[in-house]
Design an enzyme around this catalytic site. Sequence first.
Site, mmCIF file in Angstrom:
data_model
loop_
_atom_site.group_PDB
_atom_site.id
_atom_site.type_symbol
_atom_site.label_atom_id
_atom_site.label_comp_id
_atom_site.label_asym_id
_atom_site.label_seq_id
_atom_site.Cartn_x
_atom_site.Cartn_y
_atom_site.Cartn_z
ATOM 1 N N ASP A 1 0.884 -1.180 0.000
ATOM 2 C CA ASP A 1 0.000 0.000 0.000
ATOM 3 C C ASP A 1 0.919 1.227 0.000
ATOM 4 O O ASP A 1 0.905 2.027 0.927
ATOM 5 C CB ASP A 1 -0.956 -0.006 1.206
ATOM 6 C CG ASP A 1 -0.250 -0.023 2.552
ATOM 7 O OD1 ASP A 1 0.866 -0.586 2.644
ATOM 8 O OD2 ASP A 1 -0.799 0.514 3.526
ATOM 9 N N HIS B 1 9.050 -1.252 9.516
ATOM 10 C CA HIS B 1 8.007 -2.294 9.515
ATOM 11 C C HIS B 1 8.106 -3.187 8.272
ATOM 12 O O HIS B 1 8.339 -4.392 8.369
ATOM 13 C CB HIS B 1 6.615 -1.654 9.529
ATOM 14 C CG HIS B 1 6.350 -0.765 10.697
ATOM 15 N ND1 HIS B 1 6.235 -1.232 11.977
ATOM 16 C CD2 HIS B 1 6.156 0.572 10.772
ATOM 17 C CE1 HIS B 1 5.979 -0.224 12.795
ATOM 18 N NE2 HIS B 1 5.938 0.883 12.084
HETATM 19 C C1 BDR Z 1 2.154 -0.782 8.725
HETATM 20 O O1 BDR Z 1 1.162 0.207 8.476
HETATM 21 C C2 BDR Z 1 1.530 0.999 7.369
HETATM 22 O O2 BDR Z 1 1.328 2.349 7.664
HETATM 23 C C3 BDR Z 1 2.989 0.731 7.126
HETATM 24 O O3 BDR Z 1 3.300 0.867 5.755
HETATM 25 C C4 BDR Z 1 3.176 -0.673 7.617
HETATM 26 O O4 BDR Z 1 2.865 -1.591 6.607
HETATM 27 C C5 BDR Z 1 2.705 -0.605 10.122
HETATM 28 O O5 BDR Z 1 1.700 -0.799 11.073
HETATM 29 CA CA CA Z 2 2.649 -0.867 4.306
#
Ligand code: BDR
Ligand code: CA
Length: 308
Positions: A9, A240
């Site tokens: 995303d 992340h």
């Molecule tokens: C996740 O949420 C999104 O905002 C980041 O890209 C990551 O995949 C972290 O909680």
């Molecule tokens: Ca993400």
Amino acid sequence: MQRVLLDVDTGIDDTLAISYAVRSTELDVIGITTCFGNVSVDQATDNTLHVLEQLEVDIPIAKGEGKPLFHPMHKSYSTHFHGENGLANQSVSRSDKHLPKHASQFIIEQVKKYPHEITIICVGSLTNLALTIMQEPEIISLVKNVVVMGGAVRVPGNNQMHAEANIYADPEAADIVFRSGIPITLVGLDVTMKTALSKKEIQKWKNHNTKVSNFLYEITDYYIDRYRNYYGDRDYCALHDPLAVAVAIDPSLVTIEPMVVSIDLEGLYSYGRTVADLRERCTDKPNVNVCVAVDSERFLAHFLQHIV
Ligand code: BDR
Ligand code: CA
């Protein structure tokens, strides 16, 4: 080389994950699918095409779902971390250079073409994968592994008190995936919040002074500022989505515990929470390999070696 599909995303840490995966010598990124989450699915698709253009690689992209499977949107886009357009407000042009087929169709085709070979790395909502499973349950036994960046098993959530953003974006989709029997490695906040990329490290990208390193520097610098703005006390961001890529490359970077994990679809305070059965005597068959610890230093070293 391990064949992988990325479901993103695209947002800033997604961009770092895409760059890391594309540049790693261990992975062959055979395609990228997009979904809503940090931004709309249209924006995520444009951003992904923009990132590939910066990286000067040509990888097929298929656009996926723009909202949760069964309900209207309840989570807002994560523009406070990623900027209005998900890429730190850098200019990104609209494009229709994605495949003329839906993400789920593309995933089904690829998994059938390479049975038992493909790892799917999901770093956004699980909507595309849930839809794929609903359309073609056969893929459950044909996929090698699914690495999911999502969830918070023994730690607080981020988007919600108990829920992590990717799972919270579409809990019903996550529930379908978690119950399906597809092999899952869960890279949640338990481990991703133990990773850190500092301003000092990214300064080296700026000094590197290439098109890609400057692009990655600009967006990551923005992301770290937004982290500081939100948490108030730090000069770094968590990695992340890149950690999910790292776990696909080298699972020895994390400690894994098989667990029974369900998605809370009812909770007044915990809708979208990844609920693990942590009892000493849990007799049900585990459905998820949960990452519970990470060798952050070794991960960061590998990430930095490959990213620019
Ligand atoms: C996740 O949420 C999104 O905002 C980041 O890209 C990551 O995949 C972290 O909680
Ligand atoms: Ca993400």
